[in-house]
Write a protein that holds these residues in place. Structure first.
Motif, PDB file in Angstrom:
ATOM      1  N   ALA A  15      17.824  38.707  -5.185  1.00 50.01           N
ATOM      2  CA  ALA A  15      17.001  39.100  -4.041  1.00 50.01           C
ATOM      3  C   ALA A  15      15.884  38.085  -3.797  1.00 50.01           C
ATOM      4  O   ALA A  15      15.545  37.777  -2.648  1.00 50.01           O
ATOM      5  CB  ALA A  15      16.421  40.494  -4.254  1.00 50.01           C
ATOM      6  N   ALA A  16      15.339  37.553  -4.874  1.00 50.49           N
ATOM      7  CA  ALA A  16      14.264  36.562  -4.744  1.00 50.49           C
ATOM      8  C   ALA A  16      14.756  35.300  -4.047  1.00 50.49           C
ATOM      9  O   ALA A  16      13.995  34.641  -3.322  1.00 50.49           O
ATOM     10  CB  ALA A  16      13.705  36.219  -6.123  1.00 50.49           C
ATOM     11  N   GLN A  19      14.728  36.059  -0.325  1.00 46.95           N
ATOM     12  CA  GLN A  19      13.358  36.077   0.166  1.00 46.95           C
ATOM     13  C   GLN A  19      12.807  34.662   0.280  1.00 46.95           C
ATOM     14  O   GLN A  19      12.106  34.327   1.247  1.00 46.95           O
ATOM     15  CB  GLN A  19      12.487  36.921  -0.766  1.00 46.95           C
ATOM     16  CG  GLN A  19      12.827  38.404  -0.732  1.00 46.95           C
ATOM     17  CD  GLN A  19      12.130  39.196  -1.813  1.00 46.95           C
ATOM     18  OE1 GLN A  19      11.803  38.663  -2.877  1.00 46.95           O
ATOM     19  NE2 GLN A  19      11.905  40.485  -1.558  1.00 46.95           N
ATOM     20  N   GLN A  20      13.142  33.806  -0.681  1.00 49.77           N
ATOM     21  CA  GLN A  20      12.687  32.419  -0.635  1.00 49.77           C
ATOM     22  C   GLN A  20      13.311  31.675   0.547  1.00 49.77           C
ATOM     23  O   GLN A  20      12.637  30.902   1.232  1.00 49.77           O
ATOM     24  CB  GLN A  20      13.052  31.702  -1.936  1.00 49.77           C
ATOM     25  CG  GLN A  20      12.589  30.245  -1.970  1.00 49.77           C
ATOM     26  CD  GLN A  20      12.932  29.559  -3.290  1.00 49.77           C
ATOM     27  OE1 GLN A  20      13.410  30.188  -4.231  1.00 49.77           O
ATOM     28  NE2 GLN A  20      12.686  28.256  -3.364  1.00 49.77           N
ATOM     29  N   PHE A  22      14.305  32.920   3.417  1.00 51.40           N
ATOM     30  CA  PHE A  22      13.638  33.345   4.639  1.00 51.40           C
ATOM     31  C   PHE A  22      12.250  32.726   4.744  1.00 51.40           C
ATOM     32  O   PHE A  22      11.823  32.299   5.816  1.00 51.40           O
ATOM     33  CB  PHE A  22      13.534  34.872   4.675  1.00 51.40           C
ATOM     34  CG  PHE A  22      14.762  35.550   5.195  1.00 51.40           C
ATOM     35  CD1 PHE A  22      15.953  35.519   4.482  1.00 51.40           C
ATOM     36  CD2 PHE A  22      14.736  36.229   6.397  1.00 51.40           C
ATOM     37  CE1 PHE A  22      17.096  36.142   4.953  1.00 51.40           C
ATOM     38  CE2 PHE A  22      15.871  36.856   6.887  1.00 51.40           C
ATOM     39  CZ  PHE A  22      17.054  36.815   6.161  1.00 51.40           C
ATOM     40  N   GLY A  23      11.550  32.687   3.617  1.00 49.14           N
ATOM     41  CA  GLY A  23      10.201  32.142   3.622  1.00 49.14           C
ATOM     42  C   GLY A  23      10.170  30.667   3.976  1.00 49.14           C
ATOM     43  O   GLY A  23       9.291  30.212   4.723  1.00 49.14           O
ATOM     44  N   ILE A  29      10.911  38.959   7.233  1.00 50.37           N
ATOM     45  CA  ILE A  29      11.857  39.776   6.475  1.00 50.37           C
ATOM     46  C   ILE A  29      11.126  40.927   5.813  1.00 50.37           C
ATOM     47  O   ILE A  29       9.954  40.802   5.431  1.00 50.37           O
ATOM     48  CB  ILE A  29      12.575  38.914   5.404  1.00 50.37           C
ATOM     49  CG1 ILE A  29      13.668  39.711   4.703  1.00 50.37           C
ATOM     50  CG2 ILE A  29      11.581  38.369   4.404  1.00 50.37           C
ATOM     51  CD1 ILE A  29      14.466  38.912   3.708  1.00 50.37           C
ATOM     52  N   GLN A  31      12.437  44.604   3.476  1.00 52.52           N
ATOM     53  CA  GLN A  31      13.099  44.936   2.223  1.00 52.52           C
ATOM     54  C   GLN A  31      14.463  44.266   2.120  1.00 52.52           C
ATOM     55  O   GLN A  31      15.188  44.121   3.105  1.00 52.52           O
ATOM     56  CB  GLN A  31      13.272  46.452   2.121  1.00 52.52           C
ATOM     57  CG  GLN A  31      13.914  46.928   0.828  1.00 52.52           C
ATOM     58  CD  GLN A  31      14.044  48.437   0.788  1.00 52.52           C
ATOM     59  OE1 GLN A  31      13.661  49.115   1.729  1.00 52.52           O
ATOM     60  NE2 GLN A  31      14.588  48.959  -0.294  1.00 52.52           N
ATOM     61  N   VAL A  32      14.827  43.837   0.906  1.00 51.39           N
ATOM     62  CA  VAL A  32      16.136  43.243   0.626  1.00 51.39           C
ATOM     63  C   VAL A  32      16.903  44.184  -0.295  1.00 51.39           C
ATOM     64  O   VAL A  32      16.416  44.557  -1.361  1.00 51.39           O
ATOM     65  CB  VAL A  32      16.010  41.857  -0.046  1.00 51.39           C
ATOM     66  CG1 VAL A  32      17.400  41.314  -0.399  1.00 51.39           C
ATOM     67  CG2 VAL A  32      15.279  40.887   0.856  1.00 51.39           C
ATOM     68  N   VAL A  41      19.108  43.301   4.839  1.00 47.18           N
ATOM     69  CA  VAL A  41      17.687  42.998   4.980  1.00 47.18           C
ATOM     70  C   VAL A  41      17.157  43.669   6.237  1.00 47.18           C
ATOM     71  O   VAL A  41      17.892  43.872   7.197  1.00 47.18           O
ATOM     72  CB  VAL A  41      17.406  41.480   5.045  1.00 47.18           C
ATOM     73  CG1 VAL A  41      17.869  40.795   3.774  1.00 47.18           C
ATOM     74  CG2 VAL A  41      18.074  40.856   6.267  1.00 47.18           C
ATOM     75  N   CYS A  43      14.464  43.544   9.421  1.00 50.76           N
ATOM     76  CA  CYS A  43      13.629  42.671  10.242  1.00 50.76           C
ATOM     77  C   CYS A  43      12.676  43.535  11.058  1.00 50.76           C
ATOM     78  O   CYS A  43      13.013  44.659  11.431  1.00 50.76           O
ATOM     79  CB  CYS A  43      14.499  41.822  11.170  1.00 50.76           C
ATOM     80  SG  CYS A  43      15.447  40.554  10.306  1.00 50.76           S
TER      81      CYS A  43
END
Length: 225
Positions: A15-16, A19-20, A22-23, A29, A31-32, A41, A43
Motif C-alpha cells: 500500500a505504501a 501511496q508513494q 500517487f505522491g 488519494i 484510503q488504499v 483507492v 479519490c
C-alpha cells in the motif's frame, strides 16, 4: 464515482508503494485497500479520479508491471452510463453524437469539466445492452491521433431503484397474505432481526448527499439507522 480499481499489480507491491506513486505525481488519494494483484483507492472528486486514470493507466510501471486504473464498478452494477475520455478538443459534437448513435439510443450526453486538454463526457444510453456495445466497439476508437478511452461509471438512478426493490422485498416478508392490501403492520408483528443493506463504497456519497441532507431525510422518513 470516486472509487478506482488498480489492476495488474505485482505481488511485491505494498500500500505504501501505491501511496508513494500517487505522491510523486501529485495525485490526490485517500484510503488504499490492497488485495492480491489489485487494489482500490478513493479519490476526493470526479476531476481527481479522471486525472488519476489519464495519468497512470497503461502508462506507469510499478515493480516491473504496467498498472491498469479504471472506475470500480462491479459487473452487477454496470448499467446504462459510461464515460468517454481523451476526446479531441476540436472535435465537433455532431460528429461525436453521430458516432454514439450508431450503438443505440442516447438519452443524455453531459460534458465533464476537467483540467485535461482533451474532452470528457458522461453518456447515458437507453439500455444496458447499448452501453455495453458502445464500450466494446468504441474503446480505443481513433480520432486522428487520439484513442477514445471508455469506462462504465456508477448509475445513481439504478442504485435508487435497487434500494427500492429491496424495500419492496422487505415489505413482502411482512406477513401479509397474497392479495391483502398494504397497511400498517400490527404492533405485535415486528421484525426480530433488523434488515441490513450493504452499500457499495462508490455510492456512499450519493446516499449521504450534500451536507448529509439525503441521509437525514432517509432516516427521518423510514426510522432506519
Amino acid at each position: 464515482m470516486n472509487k478506482l480499481y488498480i489492476g495488474n499489480l505485482s505481488s511485491t507491491v505494498r500500500a505504501a508503494d501505491i501511496q508513494q506513486l500517487f505522491g510523486e505525481r501529485k495525485l490526490s488519494i485517500g484510503q488504499v485497500l490492497l488485495k492480491s494483484g489489485y487494489a482500490f483507492v478513493d479519490c476526493p472528486d470526479d476531476n481527481a479520479a479522471i486525472k488519476v486514470i489519464e495519468t497512470l493507466s497503461g502508462k506507469v510501471e510499478l515493480h516491473g508491471k504496467v498498472i491498469e486504473v479504471d472506475y470500480s464498478v462491479p459487473k452487477k452494477h454496470r448499467s446504462r452510463k459510461i464515460q468517454i475520455r481523451n476526446i479531441p478538443p476540436h472535435l465537433q459534437w455532431e460528429v461525436l453524437d453521430g458516432l454514439l448513435a450508431q450503438h443505440g439510443i442516447v438519452e443524455n450526453v453531459e460534458q465533464v469539466n476537467t483540467d485535461s486538454e482533451t474532452a470528457v463526457v458522461n453518456v447515458t444510453y437507453e439500455t444496458k445492452e447499448n452501453a455495453k456495445t458502445a464500450i466494446e466497439k468504441l474503446n480505443g476508437h481513433q480520432f486522428e491521433s487520439y484513442a477514445l478511452r471508455i469506462s462504465y461509471i456508477p448509475d445513481e438512478e439504478a442504485l435508487q431503484l435497487r434500494c427500492s426493490d429491496l424495500g419492496e422485498e422487505r415489505g413482502g416478508r411482512s406477513g401479509r397474505e397474497p392479495g391483502q392490501s398494504a397497511g400498517p403492520a400490527p404492533s405485535h408483528k415486528q421484525l426480530d432481526v433488523p434488515l441490513r443493506i450493504l452499500v457499495p463504497t462508490q455510492f456512499v456519497g450519493a446516499i449521504i448527499g450534500k451536507e448529509g441532507l439525503t441521509i437525514k431525510n432517509v432516516t427521518q422518513q423510514t426510522q432506519s439507522k
